[in-house]
Design a protein around this motif. Structure first.
Motif, PDB file in Angstrom:
ATOM      1  N   ARG A   1       0.844  -1.195   0.000  1.00  0.00           N
ATOM      2  CA  ARG A   1       0.000   0.000   0.000  1.00  0.00           C
ATOM      3  C   ARG A   1       0.879   1.243   0.000  1.00  0.00           C
ATOM      4  N   PRO A   2       0.614   2.161  -0.902  1.00  0.00           N
ATOM      5  CA  PRO A   2       1.398   3.399  -0.903  1.00  0.00           C
ATOM      6  C   PRO A   2       1.098   4.223   0.346  1.00  0.00           C
ATOM      7  N   GLU A   3       2.095   4.934   0.826  1.00  0.00           N
ATOM      8  CA  GLU A   3       1.889   5.789   1.999  1.00  0.00           C
ATOM      9  C   GLU A   3       1.467   7.191   1.602  1.00  0.00           C
ATOM     10  N   MET A   4       1.521   7.486   0.308  1.00  0.00           N
ATOM     11  CA  MET A   4       1.132   8.816  -0.143  1.00  0.00           C
ATOM     12  C   MET A   4       0.613   8.743  -1.576  1.00  0.00           C
ATOM     13  N   LEU A   5      -0.457   9.497  -1.832  1.00  0.00           N
ATOM     14  CA  LEU A   5      -1.026   9.591  -3.171  1.00  0.00           C
ATOM     15  C   LEU A   5      -1.342  11.040  -3.471  1.00  0.00           C
ATOM     16  N   ILE A   6      -1.194  11.420  -4.740  1.00  0.00           N
ATOM     17  CA  ILE A   6      -1.656  12.727  -5.195  1.00  0.00           C
ATOM     18  C   ILE A   6      -2.970  12.513  -5.930  1.00  0.00           C
ATOM     19  N   LEU A   7      -4.009  13.138  -5.446  1.00  0.00           N
ATOM     20  CA  LEU A   7      -5.351  12.987  -6.016  1.00  0.00           C
ATOM     21  C   LEU A   7      -5.677  14.204  -6.867  1.00  0.00           C
TER      22      LEU A   7
ATOM     23  N   ALA B   1     -11.722  11.887  -7.910  1.00  0.00           N
ATOM     24  CA  ALA B   1     -10.678  11.132  -7.216  1.00  0.00           C
ATOM     25  C   ALA B   1     -10.671  11.460  -5.728  1.00  0.00           C
ATOM     26  N   VAL B   2     -10.872  12.734  -5.410  1.00  0.00           N
ATOM     27  CA  VAL B   2     -10.901  13.172  -4.015  1.00  0.00           C
ATOM     28  C   VAL B   2     -12.089  12.549  -3.284  1.00  0.00           C
ATOM     29  N   LEU B   3     -13.274  12.605  -3.903  1.00  0.00           N
ATOM     30  CA  LEU B   3     -14.476  12.089  -3.259  1.00  0.00           C
ATOM     31  C   LEU B   3     -14.409  10.575  -3.083  1.00  0.00           C
ATOM     32  N   THR B   4     -13.856   9.874  -4.066  1.00  0.00           N
ATOM     33  CA  THR B   4     -13.743   8.424  -3.969  1.00  0.00           C
ATOM     34  C   THR B   4     -12.835   8.023  -2.801  1.00  0.00           C
ATOM     35  N   LYS B   5     -11.686   8.694  -2.684  1.00  0.00           N
ATOM     36  CA  LYS B   5     -10.759   8.379  -1.599  1.00  0.00           C
ATOM     37  C   LYS B   5     -11.340   8.769  -0.249  1.00  0.00           C
ATOM     38  N   LEU B   6     -12.013   9.907  -0.189  1.00  0.00           N
ATOM     39  CA  LEU B   6     -12.618  10.340   1.066  1.00  0.00           C
ATOM     40  C   LEU B   6     -13.697   9.362   1.510  1.00  0.00           C
ATOM     41  N   ASP B   7     -14.505   8.875   0.576  1.00  0.00           N
ATOM     42  CA  ASP B   7     -15.536   7.900   0.902  1.00  0.00           C
ATOM     43  C   ASP B   7     -14.906   6.644   1.514  1.00  0.00           C
ATOM     44  N   GLU B   8     -13.788   6.214   0.943  1.00  0.00           N
ATOM     45  CA  GLU B   8     -13.059   5.050   1.471  1.00  0.00           C
ATOM     46  C   GLU B   8     -12.562   5.326   2.892  1.00  0.00           C
ATOM     47  N   MET B   9     -12.023   6.520   3.139  1.00  0.00           N
ATOM     48  CA  MET B   9     -11.539   6.872   4.466  1.00  0.00           C
ATOM     49  C   MET B   9     -12.665   6.870   5.491  1.00  0.00           C
TER      50      MET B   9
ATOM     51  N   ILE C   1     -19.703  19.412  -1.084  1.00  0.00           N
ATOM     52  CA  ILE C   1     -20.131  18.353  -1.992  1.00  0.00           C
ATOM     53  C   ILE C   1     -20.000  16.989  -1.322  1.00  0.00           C
ATOM     54  N   ALA C   2     -18.975  16.848  -0.487  1.00  0.00           N
ATOM     55  CA  ALA C   2     -18.721  15.560   0.183  1.00  0.00           C
ATOM     56  C   ALA C   2     -19.651  15.313   1.362  1.00  0.00           C
ATOM     57  N   ASN C   3     -20.450  16.283   1.742  1.00  0.00           N
ATOM     58  CA  ASN C   3     -21.292  16.166   2.934  1.00  0.00           C
ATOM     59  C   ASN C   3     -22.099  14.864   2.995  1.00  0.00           C
ATOM     60  N   PRO C   4     -22.750  14.414   1.891  1.00  0.00           N
ATOM     61  CA  PRO C   4     -23.532  13.162   1.973  1.00  0.00           C
ATOM     62  C   PRO C   4     -22.689  11.929   2.287  1.00  0.00           C
ATOM     63  N   LEU C   5     -21.395  11.967   1.976  1.00  0.00           N
ATOM     64  CA  LEU C   5     -20.542  10.801   2.249  1.00  0.00           C
ATOM     65  C   LEU C   5     -20.440  10.518   3.739  1.00  0.00           C
TER      66      LEU C   5
END
Length: 256
Positions: free
Chosen positions: A122-128, A133-141, A163-167
């Motif tokens: 697993r990478p320790e850092m990603l550039i989104l 891409a941001v919303l997908t990763k945030l949903d996972e978190m 925009i991310a509020n529903p997540l």
């Protein structure tokens, strides 16, 4: 009313779609019989759809539970179809609810096994790059959050957080949110969630982010590229981000 032969008009593609939506062969024939026959009795449905009478009430009850038919108070009871688009929307909502349950179950039971065994590095850092891409990763978190989420929202990051509020609706009940934002108290309600324990305000923030359980951090880089975000699970980076958030938090004003 007597029905002669099976004259149900439905093409193979439509039948296949109804099957994928969760209806079995008897249920499909019963629903089409009602579309063509209107409000009719169980006996009439059995004859028109050629469903054995010994099975018809089981089929009718199943269709009612799935939201495809209704019944009216009469003697004998008559059944009638729910409009197809309305039934489809109801099925969609049921499937979405099931998907949420499935996803949460997978996140709680299978994802930890995958991560413990380190099947892949697993990478320790990603550039989104980009909003999706941001919303997908945030949903996972958020689905992995179990204790604490801290949010620092500079002015330029407010749109993506809004925009991310529903997540955040997928959060477990015991997760606590600390929310800090830059700007005026008048727009302090752009982000709402019942898990927020306290909101604080600052005149300005050069950067911000979202930290989950002190293990993962999503960092917003700057107002020139609001959708360019860094995600990291590096213990040093996340620890520094959490300490910096606490420093800003302690010197911020309580929102009332």
């Amino acid at each position: 009313m007597v029905f002669e032969g099976k004259t149900l008009s439905i093409n193979k593609n439509t039948r296949a779609i109804l099957h994928e939506m969760g209806l079995n062969a008897y249920e499909i024939d019963t629903y089409i019989a009602l579309l063509e026959g209107g409000a009719i009795t169980a006996m009439e449905i059995s004859e028109k759809a050629q469903v054995p009478y010994s099975k018809i009430y089981e089929v009718l009850n199943s269709l009612k539970e799935k939201g495809w038919i209704k019944s009216e108070e009469s003697r004998p009871t008559k059944y009638f179809p729910v409009p197809p688009l309305e039934a489809t929307r109801f099925t969609k909502l049921q499937l979405e609810d099931k998907y949420v349950v499935w996803e949460n179950m997978i996140a709680e039971n299978l994802q930890p096994l995958y991560e413990q065994k380190e099947i892949v590095e697993r990478p320790e850092m990603l550039i989104l790059r980009g909003q999706q891409a941001v919303l997908t990763k945030l949903d996972e978190m958020l689905k992995m959050a179990s204790k604490e989420i801290v949010i620092a929202a500079p002015e330029f990051a407010k749109p993506i957080i809004a925009i991310a509020n529903p997540l955040f609706n997928s959060l477990k009940k015991n997760v606590n949110i600390q929310f800090m934002m830059a700007g005026s108290p008048t727009d302090g309600r752009f982000f709402k969630h019942p898990s927020i324990s306290e909101i604080r305000l600052r005149d300005h923030m050069f950067g911000g982010g979202i930290i989950v359980d002190g293990k993962e951090a999503m960092l917003f880089l700057g107002d020139d590229k609001p959708n360019l975000v860094i995600w990291s699970a590096h213990v040093g980076i996340v620890g520094f981000a959490r300490e910096y958030f606490q420093f800003l938090w302690n010197s911020s004003n309580t929102f009332s």
